[in-house]
Design a protein around this motif. Structure first.
Motif, PDB file in Angstrom:
ATOM      1  N   VAL A   1     -37.036 -57.343  16.074  1.00 27.36           N
ATOM      2  CA  VAL A   1     -37.989 -57.260  17.001  1.00 27.36           C
ATOM      3  C   VAL A   1     -37.567 -57.063  18.360  1.00 27.36           C
ATOM      4  CG1 VAL A   1     -40.088 -58.446  17.734  1.00 27.36           C
ATOM      5  CG2 VAL A   1     -39.626 -58.494  15.341  1.00 27.36           C
ATOM      6  N   PRO A   2     -36.449 -57.747  18.990  1.00 27.29           N
ATOM      7  CA  PRO A   2     -36.130 -57.745  20.463  1.00 27.29           C
ATOM      8  C   PRO A   2     -35.800 -56.149  20.751  1.00 27.29           C
ATOM      9  CG  PRO A   2     -35.233 -59.585  19.405  1.00 27.29           C
ATOM     10  CD  PRO A   2     -35.790 -58.726  18.304  1.00 27.29           C
ATOM     11  N   MET A   3     -34.983 -55.711  19.769  1.00 23.44           N
ATOM     12  CA  MET A   3     -34.662 -54.153  20.121  1.00 23.44           C
ATOM     13  C   MET A   3     -35.778 -53.330  19.928  1.00 23.44           C
ATOM     14  SD  MET A   3     -31.647 -52.550  21.005  1.00 23.44           S
ATOM     15  CE  MET A   3     -32.772 -51.455  21.871  1.00 23.44           C
ATOM     16  N   ALA A   4     -36.570 -53.507  18.867  1.00 23.51           N
ATOM     17  CA  ALA A   4     -37.784 -52.489  18.829  1.00 23.51           C
ATOM     18  C   ALA A   4     -38.591 -52.500  20.198  1.00 23.51           C
ATOM     19  CB  ALA A   4     -38.748 -52.867  17.707  1.00 23.51           C
ATOM     20  N   ASN A   5     -39.000 -53.886  20.656  1.00 23.57           N
ATOM     21  CA  ASN A   5     -39.629 -54.002  21.657  1.00 23.57           C
ATOM     22  C   ASN A   5     -39.211 -53.587  23.033  1.00 23.57           C
ATOM     23  OD1 ASN A   5     -41.725 -55.513  20.438  1.00 23.57           O
ATOM     24  ND2 ASN A   5     -40.927 -57.324  20.870  1.00 23.57           N
TER      25      ASN A   5
ATOM     26  N   LEU B   1     -39.934 -49.808  23.065  1.00 22.68           N
ATOM     27  CA  LEU B   1     -41.240 -49.404  23.292  1.00 22.68           C
ATOM     28  C   LEU B   1     -41.388 -49.821  25.038  1.00 22.68           C
ATOM     29  CD1 LEU B   1     -42.905 -51.272  20.367  1.00 22.68           C
ATOM     30  CD2 LEU B   1     -42.394 -48.806  20.803  1.00 22.68           C
ATOM     31  N   ARG B   2     -40.904 -50.687  25.531  1.00 24.17           N
ATOM     32  CA  ARG B   2     -41.104 -51.062  27.057  1.00 24.17           C
ATOM     33  C   ARG B   2     -40.295 -49.561  27.730  1.00 24.17           C
ATOM     34  NH1 ARG B   2     -39.504 -56.297  25.300  1.00 24.17           N
ATOM     35  NH2 ARG B   2     -37.264 -55.826  26.203  1.00 24.17           N
ATOM     36  N   ALA B   3     -39.307 -49.172  26.867  1.00 24.36           N
ATOM     37  CA  ALA B   3     -38.684 -48.035  27.592  1.00 24.36           C
ATOM     38  C   ALA B   3     -39.275 -46.627  27.420  1.00 24.36           C
ATOM     39  CB  ALA B   3     -37.336 -47.913  27.331  1.00 24.36           C
ATOM     40  N   GLY B   4     -40.506 -46.621  26.675  1.00 22.26           N
ATOM     41  CA  GLY B   4     -41.477 -45.486  26.778  1.00 22.26           C
ATOM     42  C   GLY B   4     -40.901 -44.646  25.255  1.00 22.26           C
ATOM     43  N   TYR B   5     -40.250 -45.243  24.336  1.00 28.95           N
ATOM     44  CA  TYR B   5     -40.029 -44.661  23.279  1.00 28.95           C
ATOM     45  C   TYR B   5     -41.219 -44.856  22.350  1.00 28.95           C
ATOM     46  CZ  TYR B   5     -34.899 -44.137  24.550  1.00 28.95           C
ATOM     47  OH  TYR B   5     -33.824 -43.336  24.950  1.00 28.95           O
ATOM     48  N   VAL B   6     -41.457 -43.769  21.398  1.00 26.22           N
ATOM     49  CA  VAL B   6     -42.651 -43.850  20.556  1.00 26.22           C
ATOM     50  C   VAL B   6     -42.098 -43.906  19.170  1.00 26.22           C
ATOM     51  CG1 VAL B   6     -44.466 -42.254  19.735  1.00 26.22           C
ATOM     52  CG2 VAL B   6     -43.987 -42.297  22.074  1.00 26.22           C
TER      53      VAL B   6
END
Length: 305
Positions: free
Chosen positions: A282-286, A289-294
């Protein structure tokens, strides 16, 4: 049940569609696939199942089972698929060797869509009949031009990786407490150093871009905090490996490191940047997402013991 004779049978092989079909011809040309690694199960002229293995450019042994499809028009596809896999693996996989990992790209909402769920679960059932088991489900992510690229915060400095030994040392260190399932599985079979070397040789060594793109993140005094390997593989620009050293986790440094890797690739005018992480990380996934990846896709990864 047999392998295809060559690229002249690609039309036959692609009667069952999948997202990788457009890559098959180029893969055959580059040697990433061989006709003898691409198997079909036929009932008369009808294609009822297919399977294909892949390897990185320059390798000679199959590395992934990344195409496996069934005729979903009736209930016989699962049995045919399992029989095809058993027959093909007896020829493709060296005697006594562990079969290559299976990976399938699936829609991000595949569990909520009945038709997509049936496709995924039928293939998993066929694989399970040959002894495979689910290892992990992963998020596949993509950054697209036009998405914002964060400016440096100034908390960290970045420099190129000095040499392979420094990279291996950092890769060994970040395995302590890792959430990555592939890494944890490797650690069940080998030492951290051996796992780092295997990861380097199987993955990083095959990048088609210069190692000068890779970055070590440091504190102002030069102490390493983490690293990122922005790169190109045979198909896309990628964030290949990104990690924070155990002593510096939980401080938000992952955002700075990911932003640096994204900036390096965005400056190359790439059409997209691909990345992946475990659903459970979860930390890496978030951070992605914060960096604009979809999250455009997921993958199902299964292995044989």
């Amino acid at each position: 049940m047999r392998p295809i004779t060559g690229r002249e049978e690609l039309d036959l092989f692609t009667r069952l569609p999948y997202v990788l079909d457009d890559e098959l011809a180029d893969d055959l040309t580059a040697g990433r696939r061989l006709p003898e690694w691409m198997w079909v199960a036929l009932r008369g002229d009808r294609l009822v199942a297919r399977a294909a293995w892949w390897c990185p450019t320059g390798d000679t042994e199959p590395f992934l089972l990344d195409v496996f499809d069934l005729d979903d028009s009736d209930g016989a596809g699962i049995d045919a698929g399992a029989r095809l896999l058993r027959t093909a693996m007896a020829e493709v996989v060296k005697e006594g060797a562990r079969p290559p990992e299976y990976i399938r790209m699936v829609p991000p909402d595949w569990r909520e869509t009945p038709a997509a769920r049936r496709v995924v679960e039928d293939r998993m059932t066929a694989l399970e009949r040959t002894g495979a088991a689910l290892l992990v489900e992963r998020l596949r992510l993509e950054w697209r031009p036009g998405a914002p690229v964060p400016e440096p915060k100034g908390r960290l400095a970045f420099r190129p990786v000095r040499d392979t030994e420094e990279m291996l040392s950092l890769m060994t260190s970040v395995l302590d407490g890792t959430l990555d399932v592939h890494s944890r599985e490797a650690l069940s079979r080998m030492s951290p150093r051996e796992a780092a070397v295997a990861h380097y040789e199987d993955d990083l060594a095959h990048y088609r871009s210069p190692q000068e793109w890779w970055r070590v993140a440091t504190l102002p005094d030069g102490e390493p905090v983490g690293f990122v390997t922005p790169a190109r593989n045979d198909y896309n620009a990628i964030i290949g490996y990104i990690a924070v050293l155990p002593a510096y986790r939980g401080k938000g440094y992952i955002d700075d490191i990911l932003a640096e890797g994204t900036r390096i690739l965005a400056a190359k005018d790439v059409p997209r940047i691909r990345a992946a992480t475990d659903v459970g990380n979860v930390p890496m996934a978030n951070a992605f997402l914060r960096a604009g990846y979809v999250n455009f896709e997921r993958s199902i990864n299964m292995t044989w013991s």
